[in-house]
Write a protein that holds these residues in place. Sequence first.
Motif, PDB file in Angstrom:
ATOM      1  N   LYS A 154      79.210  42.752 -93.088  1.00 12.39           N
ATOM      2  CA  LYS A 154      79.388  43.710 -91.986  1.00 12.39           C
ATOM      3  C   LYS A 154      80.489  44.705 -92.307  1.00 12.39           C
ATOM      4  O   LYS A 154      81.234  44.541 -93.262  1.00 12.39           O
ATOM      5  N   MET A 155      80.559  45.699 -91.462  1.00 13.11           N
ATOM      6  CA  MET A 155      81.615  46.688 -91.547  1.00 13.11           C
ATOM      7  C   MET A 155      82.251  46.767 -90.161  1.00 13.11           C
ATOM      8  O   MET A 155      81.546  46.880 -89.158  1.00 13.11           O
ATOM      9  N   LYS A 215      81.217  47.528 -84.936  1.00 10.19           N
ATOM     10  CA  LYS A 215      80.754  46.477 -85.831  1.00 10.19           C
ATOM     11  C   LYS A 215      79.354  46.863 -86.279  1.00 10.19           C
ATOM     12  O   LYS A 215      78.482  47.112 -85.446  1.00 10.19           O
ATOM     13  N   ALA A 216      79.152  46.951 -87.587  1.00  8.53           N
ATOM     14  CA  ALA A 216      77.854  47.351 -88.124  1.00  8.53           C
ATOM     15  C   ALA A 216      77.407  46.358 -89.188  1.00  8.53           C
ATOM     16  O   ALA A 216      78.194  45.973 -90.049  1.00  8.53           O
ATOM     17  N   LEU A 217      76.163  45.972 -89.121  1.00  9.54           N
ATOM     18  CA  LEU A 217      75.586  45.071 -90.107  1.00  9.54           C
ATOM     19  C   LEU A 217      75.306  45.849 -91.380  1.00  9.54           C
ATOM     20  O   LEU A 217      74.713  46.924 -91.341  1.00  9.54           O
ATOM     21  N   ARG A 218      75.742  45.334 -92.529  1.00  7.47           N
ATOM     22  CA  ARG A 218      75.561  46.051 -93.792  1.00  7.47           C
ATOM     23  C   ARG A 218      74.284  45.647 -94.510  1.00  7.47           C
ATOM     24  O   ARG A 218      73.619  46.475 -95.101  1.00  7.47           O
ATOM     25  N   ARG A 235      71.629  47.000 -85.477  1.00  6.90           N
ATOM     26  CA  ARG A 235      72.622  47.188 -86.533  1.00  6.90           C
ATOM     27  C   ARG A 235      74.018  47.611 -86.084  1.00  6.90           C
ATOM     28  O   ARG A 235      74.952  47.498 -86.858  1.00  6.90           O
ATOM     29  N   VAL A 236      74.179  48.126 -84.866  1.00 11.55           N
ATOM     30  CA  VAL A 236      75.469  48.689 -84.457  1.00 11.55           C
ATOM     31  C   VAL A 236      75.873  48.156 -83.091  1.00 11.55           C
ATOM     32  O   VAL A 236      75.075  48.112 -82.163  1.00 11.55           O
ATOM     33  N   LEU A 237      77.156  47.773 -82.988  1.00 10.67           N
ATOM     34  CA  LEU A 237      77.732  47.329 -81.734  1.00 10.67           C
ATOM     35  C   LEU A 237      79.090  48.004 -81.595  1.00 10.67           C
ATOM     36  O   LEU A 237      79.915  47.954 -82.511  1.00 10.67           O
ATOM     37  N   VAL A 238      79.337  48.647 -80.460  1.00  7.46           N
ATOM     38  CA  VAL A 238      80.617  49.307 -80.198  1.00  7.46           C
ATOM     39  C   VAL A 238      81.170  48.733 -78.905  1.00  7.46           C
ATOM     40  O   VAL A 238      80.536  48.823 -77.852  1.00  7.46           O
ATOM     41  N   VAL A 239      82.346  48.103 -78.996  1.00  4.43           N
ATOM     42  CA  VAL A 239      83.005  47.530 -77.814  1.00  4.43           C
ATOM     43  C   VAL A 239      84.416  48.064 -77.729  1.00  4.43           C
ATOM     44  O   VAL A 239      84.979  48.526 -78.700  1.00  4.43           O
TER      45      VAL A 239
END
Length: 87
Positions: free
Chosen positions: A26-27, A41-44, A83-87
């Motif tokens: 992840k990134m 949080k992004a899955l690579r 693929r993307v989560l922003v908290v």
Amino acid sequence: MSRPPELTALDLGDVTVDEVLRTSKKMLATGHHGDLPVIVKALRGDEDFWAARFAHEIRTCKAFSEHPPPVRVPRLVHADSHRVLVV
């Protein structure tokens, strides 16, 4: 700061990225959505196991947004479906 190449292709909403930490799976990035500090949080990779776990995490955050639990949880700012989560 401009977005790193790995984040450029992803839908991050209106997030401005400040710093990035990369791992093999992840990134993680710090940034801002307007005046609000956020974590991206992004899955690579595209391994099925990790993609399924990340999709579950996104669904959980969306469920907490719709039905808040009796404890504090990070507020969901933005997410795509896988693929993307922003908290």
